[in-house]
Scaffold this motif. Sequence first.
Motif, PDB file in Angstrom:
ATOM      1  N   ASP A 140       8.848   2.968  -6.221  1.00 17.16           N
ATOM      2  CA  ASP A 140       8.686   1.746  -7.002  1.00 17.16           C
ATOM      3  C   ASP A 140       9.892   0.847  -6.767  1.00 17.16           C
ATOM      4  OD1 ASP A 140       6.510   0.956  -8.742  1.00 17.16           O
ATOM      5  OD2 ASP A 140       8.026   0.669 -10.297  1.00 17.16           O
TER       6      ASP A 140
ATOM      7  N   HIS B 115       8.355  -4.536  -7.845  1.00 19.07           N
ATOM      8  CA  HIS B 115       7.274  -3.962  -8.652  1.00 19.07           C
ATOM      9  C   HIS B 115       7.624  -4.074 -10.143  1.00 19.07           C
ATOM     10  CE1 HIS B 115       6.033  -1.759  -4.901  1.00 19.07           C
ATOM     11  NE2 HIS B 115       4.821  -1.966  -5.417  1.00 19.07           N
TER      12      HIS B 115
ATOM     13  N   ARG C 166       5.699  -6.247 -13.137  1.00 20.64           N
ATOM     14  CA  ARG C 166       5.188  -5.622 -14.364  1.00 20.64           C
ATOM     15  C   ARG C 166       5.755  -6.304 -15.608  1.00 20.64           C
ATOM     16  NH1 ARG C 166       6.451  -0.809 -11.828  1.00 20.64           N
ATOM     17  NH2 ARG C 166       4.678   0.325 -10.932  1.00 20.64           N
TER      18      ARG C 166
ATOM     19  N   ARG D 172       4.656  -0.712  -0.910  1.00 17.51           N
ATOM     20  CA  ARG D 172       3.694  -0.029  -1.779  1.00 17.51           C
ATOM     21  C   ARG D 172       4.394   1.072  -2.575  1.00 17.51           C
ATOM     22  NH1 ARG D 172      -1.515  -1.371  -0.667  1.00 17.51           N
ATOM     23  NH2 ARG D 172      -1.864  -2.532   1.284  1.00 17.51           N
ATOM     24  N   ASN D 173       3.987   1.233  -3.820  1.00 16.32           N
ATOM     25  CA  ASN D 173       4.564   2.287  -4.653  1.00 16.32           C
ATOM     26  C   ASN D 173       3.803   3.590  -4.460  1.00 16.32           C
ATOM     27  OD1 ASN D 173       2.185   1.954  -6.088  1.00 16.32           O
ATOM     28  ND2 ASN D 173       3.155   0.933  -7.840  1.00 16.32           N
TER      29      ASN D 173
ATOM     30  N   THR E 192       0.813  -2.794  -4.009  1.00 14.19           N
ATOM     31  CA  THR E 192       1.855  -3.771  -3.710  1.00 14.19           C
ATOM     32  C   THR E 192       2.164  -4.555  -4.990  1.00 14.19           C
ATOM     33  OG1 THR E 192       0.300  -5.541  -3.165  1.00 14.19           O
ATOM     34  CG2 THR E 192       0.906  -4.017  -1.383  1.00 14.19           C
ATOM     35  N   PRO E 193       3.267  -5.290  -5.001  1.00 14.19           N
ATOM     36  CA  PRO E 193       3.551  -6.131  -6.169  1.00 14.19           C
ATOM     37  C   PRO E 193       2.402  -7.095  -6.486  1.00 14.19           C
ATOM     38  CG  PRO E 193       5.521  -5.911  -4.850  1.00 14.19           C
ATOM     39  CD  PRO E 193       4.413  -5.263  -4.070  1.00 14.19           C
TER      40      PRO E 193
ATOM     41  N   LEU F 230      -0.254  -5.647  -8.569  1.00 12.58           N
ATOM     42  CA  LEU F 230       0.103  -5.443  -9.978  1.00 12.58           C
ATOM     43  C   LEU F 230       0.136  -6.742 -10.778  1.00 12.58           C
ATOM     44  CD1 LEU F 230       3.065  -2.907  -9.558  1.00 12.58           C
ATOM     45  CD2 LEU F 230       0.695  -2.377 -10.138  1.00 12.58           C
TER      46      LEU F 230
END
Length: 291
Positions: free
Chosen positions: A198, A202, A206, A226-227, A232-233, A236
């Motif tokens: 993360d 990211h 959030r 990618r987390n 990807t951001p 999210l």
Amino acid sequence: MMATILLRSQPLQNCFSIYRGLPCNSLMADSCSDRTPLHDAAYQGRLLNLMELIAQGFQVNTLTMDGVSPLHEACLGGHHACAKFLLENGANAQAVSTDGATPLFNSCSSGSAACVRLLLQHGASIHTTPQLASPLHQAAKKGHRECMELLLSCGAQIDVELPNVGTPLYAACRAPSAQCVELLLHSGADVGPGCGQDSPLHAAVRAGEANIVELLLEFGAEKACRNSEGKTPLDLSAPNSAVRAALQRKGPCSLTQLCRFSIRRSLGRLRLHRTSNLLLPQSVINFLLYR
């Protein structure tokens, strides 16, 4: 029956004697005890009361069962005068509680830059052995920029990643604290590492902070990373949000931007402050330092 009651009440009498202002039991001075009036006075910033208790014989480094000292409490309350008095009377600036907190950690938690400066002057270490209680991470998490500036000026490790906490930059993005994010980035923090897979980007997405997202992108954050969930951001970000707009607005990095990243990486964080001494036009120096 009466004998049993008397036997059971004896330890309580010993404990209550502390609260009546009598000197501490010398046998308990260096071991863990329950919370004392000294702890309460330190936390509440009652300096005169603190002086009286020390004069009566209370031990300055008396610990609670959790290893909390009066200095811990003074710093958690942000009371510089009380912390100064305790240190001048032999308080341990390096005391570590059972959960790994130090007085310096507590000062960063309360946001008292005065206490941070005081502890550093008394030799408090900015690097603690219990890595779950890092002063720099706590200052970033709480959004206390001045505390962070003091720690960074003393050589705090800017990119240390702790389990379940991540890097200071990641903590600042989660907070979210744009001021702390900006300070870390200008001080040379790596924009990539976060917490596991993360990234700070990211975390900023959030948190819904478009200004932090733009800051991270300006310093080279990778939009396609990618987390652990494979997201990807952009994945999210909320539809029609300012965060999504910021992610979509930012295109590929220009050649000049890539050159800036490369030069800053070559200089390294510890030499960034010397950029102004380079034989370069002032406009180029300002560009390298994001001025």
